[in-house]
Design a protein around this motif. Sequence first.
Motif, PDB file in Angstrom:
ATOM      1  N   GLY A  30      31.414 -87.140  61.857  1.00 54.58           N
ATOM      2  CA  GLY A  30      31.383 -85.686  61.565  1.00 54.58           C
ATOM      3  C   GLY A  30      32.608 -84.817  62.081  1.00 54.58           C
ATOM      4  N   ALA A  31      33.712 -85.589  61.718  1.00 58.16           N
ATOM      5  CA  ALA A  31      34.948 -85.026  62.156  1.00 58.16           C
ATOM      6  C   ALA A  31      35.175 -83.829  61.678  1.00 58.16           C
ATOM      7  N   VAL A  32      34.904 -83.562  60.470  1.00 58.57           N
ATOM      8  CA  VAL A  32      35.078 -82.518  59.668  1.00 58.57           C
ATOM      9  C   VAL A  32      34.152 -81.927  58.873  1.00 58.57           C
ATOM     10  N   SER A  33      33.989 -80.726  58.950  1.00 60.11           N
ATOM     11  CA  SER A  33      32.993 -80.151  57.824  1.00 60.11           C
ATOM     12  C   SER A  33      33.412 -79.288  56.722  1.00 60.11           C
ATOM     13  N   GLN A  34      32.891 -79.001  55.936  1.00 57.71           N
ATOM     14  CA  GLN A  34      33.342 -78.122  54.630  1.00 57.71           C
ATOM     15  C   GLN A  34      32.904 -76.926  54.746  1.00 57.71           C
ATOM     16  N   VAL A  35      33.593 -75.460  54.352  1.00 58.72           N
ATOM     17  CA  VAL A  35      33.159 -74.295  54.284  1.00 58.72           C
ATOM     18  C   VAL A  35      33.518 -73.848  52.932  1.00 58.72           C
ATOM     19  N   ALA A  36      32.659 -72.921  52.605  1.00 59.02           N
ATOM     20  CA  ALA A  36      32.840 -72.224  51.241  1.00 59.02           C
ATOM     21  C   ALA A  36      34.001 -71.144  51.319  1.00 59.02           C
ATOM     22  N   ALA A  37      34.513 -70.995  50.250  1.00 55.56           N
ATOM     23  CA  ALA A  37      36.064 -70.005  50.204  1.00 55.56           C
ATOM     24  C   ALA A  37      35.344 -68.764  50.459  1.00 55.56           C
ATOM     25  N   PRO A  38      35.976 -67.755  51.229  1.00 50.87           N
ATOM     26  CA  PRO A  38      35.473 -66.473  51.461  1.00 50.87           C
ATOM     27  C   PRO A  38      36.063 -65.538  50.221  1.00 50.87           C
ATOM     28  N   GLY A  39      35.328 -64.470  50.310  1.00 53.69           N
ATOM     29  CA  GLY A  39      35.598 -63.339  49.330  1.00 53.69           C
ATOM     30  C   GLY A  39      36.856 -62.661  49.363  1.00 53.69           C
ATOM     31  N   ASP A  40      37.198 -61.822  48.565  1.00 55.52           N
ATOM     32  CA  ASP A  40      38.568 -61.293  48.761  1.00 55.52           C
ATOM     33  C   ASP A  40      38.712 -60.543  49.992  1.00 55.52           C
ATOM     34  N   ALA A  41      37.750 -59.777  50.446  1.00 51.81           N
ATOM     35  CA  ALA A  41      37.706 -58.746  51.367  1.00 51.81           C
ATOM     36  C   ALA A  41      37.780 -59.369  52.918  1.00 51.81           C
ATOM     37  N   VAL A  42      37.643 -60.608  52.920  1.00 55.09           N
ATOM     38  CA  VAL A  42      37.139 -61.321  54.182  1.00 55.09           C
ATOM     39  C   VAL A  42      38.271 -61.675  55.212  1.00 55.09           C
ATOM     40  N   LEU A  43      39.303 -62.165  54.801  1.00 50.80           N
ATOM     41  CA  LEU A  43      40.359 -62.412  55.490  1.00 50.80           C
ATOM     42  C   LEU A  43      41.241 -61.001  55.596  1.00 50.80           C
ATOM     43  N   PRO A  44      41.405 -60.060  54.844  1.00 46.53           N
ATOM     44  CA  PRO A  44      42.242 -58.701  55.320  1.00 46.53           C
ATOM     45  C   PRO A  44      41.171 -58.044  56.434  1.00 46.53           C
TER      46      PRO A  44
END
Length: 690
Positions: free
Chosen positions: A480-494
């Motif tokens: 369990g060293a790494v887990s995957q996450v889904a890509a965020p929507g366009d507005a998430v990072l800003p």
Amino acid sequence: MRLSAAIAELLQAQRGHLFPWVPVFLGAGIGAYFSLKSEPGWAVYAGLAAVSLLLAWGAVQRRPLAFLCWAPAFAAAGLCLAGARGHWVAAPVLDFRYYGPVEGRVVSVDRSPTDALRLTLDQVRLDRLPAVKTPARVRISLKGPEQVPPPGALVMTTAHLLPPQGPAEPGGFDFRRHAWFKQLGGLGYTRAPVLLAGAPGDGVPVERLRRAMAGYLQQRIPGETGGFAAAITAGDRSGVGEQTLTALRKSNLAHLLAISGLHMGLLTGFVFAAVRVLFSLVPPVALRWPVKKLAALAALAAGAGYLLLSGGNVATERAFVMVAVMLGAVLLNRRAITLRAVAAAALIVLLRRPESLLSPGFQMSFAATAALVAVFAALRDREVPLGPRWLRPVAALVISSAVAGAATAPFAAAHFNTVPHYGLFANLLAVPVMGSVVIPAAVLALCLAPVGLEGAALSVMRWGMDWILAVAQTVAGFEGAVSQVAAPGDAVLPLFASGAVFAVIWHGRLRLAGLVPAAAALWLWSGAERPPVIIASSGGLIGVMEAEGRALSRPKGQGFTAGIWLENDGDAATQPEAAARWQAWDGVLPVWQGQGFRLVHAPGKRKLLQASACKEGDIIVSTVAEPEPGTCLLLTPGILRQTGSIAVRPDGGLLTARAATGARLWSGWYPEGPEIRRLRRLLAAPAQLQ
């Protein structure tokens, strides 16, 4: 009036802390430019420039609230700056598949993600292609015998070249934009030998020095350790295998491989401390000369040399700018590590390369630096004890690793779709060795190399790097060293960045309000929905979302696209595993039953003939251009080249990569054909996709 007075009083309390907002608003304008769906005309740029100047003039009037004009002024200037940069780097781009002779000068040598050796060429000549249509640069992967020509050499070969490709899915990473700002107008491969057409010239002496140093280190330090040494000293990753890269990523130690802020800070910090101590040991010098400033100049020179030796890539350039600003503050008798210094470095980087705002390196490095400065400043101002003197370095290391990891984690997860769970533990074991053993030994080896006494220093350096690689491989092997996450929507990072920036820069209790948009961004991310159907721009792959994850229409081929889709889904499955999820087959054809239609994948002529008995409502995706079989809808490579990749949204709507990108300098524009209009009508069902 009361509201105006309240705002004026609120902003008045921030006087002396407003400069860090300059790169923030400039970056907002740059981000706005890249989010546009069409390229602004010259009239728009002229109007924005005039507005920016007018607002700046109003801001200098020093009336109450007048300095609020700086925010839109810098935002407008940022948009104009990014547009000017986009036009400045404009260069020809191939608009067809080219196969034939390629000549050019080698400007850099590296390896692709598939571990193939790559040559980047300028001064390009292509057969029967006029100079005005010839790309300024091309990049060729060597599929045949690996022959490494010296940088600056003129070479010739026979190669397949393609234009830079668009996003693997609508709204994804646009490699065409990345290639545009690097002036890469063609990418491809060759299986033919690479022949020398001319001796190395004088154009890239630094590149030749880099290659010579990388080769020397790999000769003296064999194996993966030598490749690691070449990567951290000369920026040459060609000797680092894919297995080692994977281990470094899973243990969150991949940042040690890139010459960035950590390396530049450790190097200049070591040189600064060493020179200051040496000068202090000489009483005449210590009493008559400004030892601290002399040490800062020596460290600045060392950083500049490291920048040149490492190849001068964007990440290293950004790190050098940050270090140069801080050492400049020492020369000017200012506090070196402040948010103003970080803001000045960010401003210089954005003015030089506005496009770097979108890169994960820019976002992660400045997020980590700003968070570290803010946290340690708060600890200093509140006089928080870090324990006895002997324990303070350990406490500082733990705090800095935890803060930097927390600050960069959302950006790393958004760009790379992974979250390493033991990164803090790995960094606590590896970073001190990098700073106290590897970097000092590398500097000492460089100083002793002219007299042939570098052997002992290289041995110490090798020991430190062996330890770091052992830590990476051990931690990467944890369950369990790494887990995957889904890509965020366009507005998430800003949205997340705006909240985090406000929490870091604003002074006072109101800064806690920045946690609201940051939390909202994470909430939006947790509810992000992935497209139920994605069609590759080549027609060679289809991915549909099933209960256990995305099912792919073929177990091999189109591996890069398949990997991007699965990563963005947060899915750890391999392509064969994802292909095994595809349950519906019609003979040898993968078929997916949608809401009122069937989606059939028929790559190749033989499979397209097998799909000829289709019926109304069927959608056939193929890699060949043939007459439309029956009454169904056929999506051919010609159609998909105009639309780019296609995604069906959860609500049944259709989104193409061309529509998501818009008509930009790097993408062009194609009108929507009748096939896509028919596809939209076919998908326009009241119910959502099953």
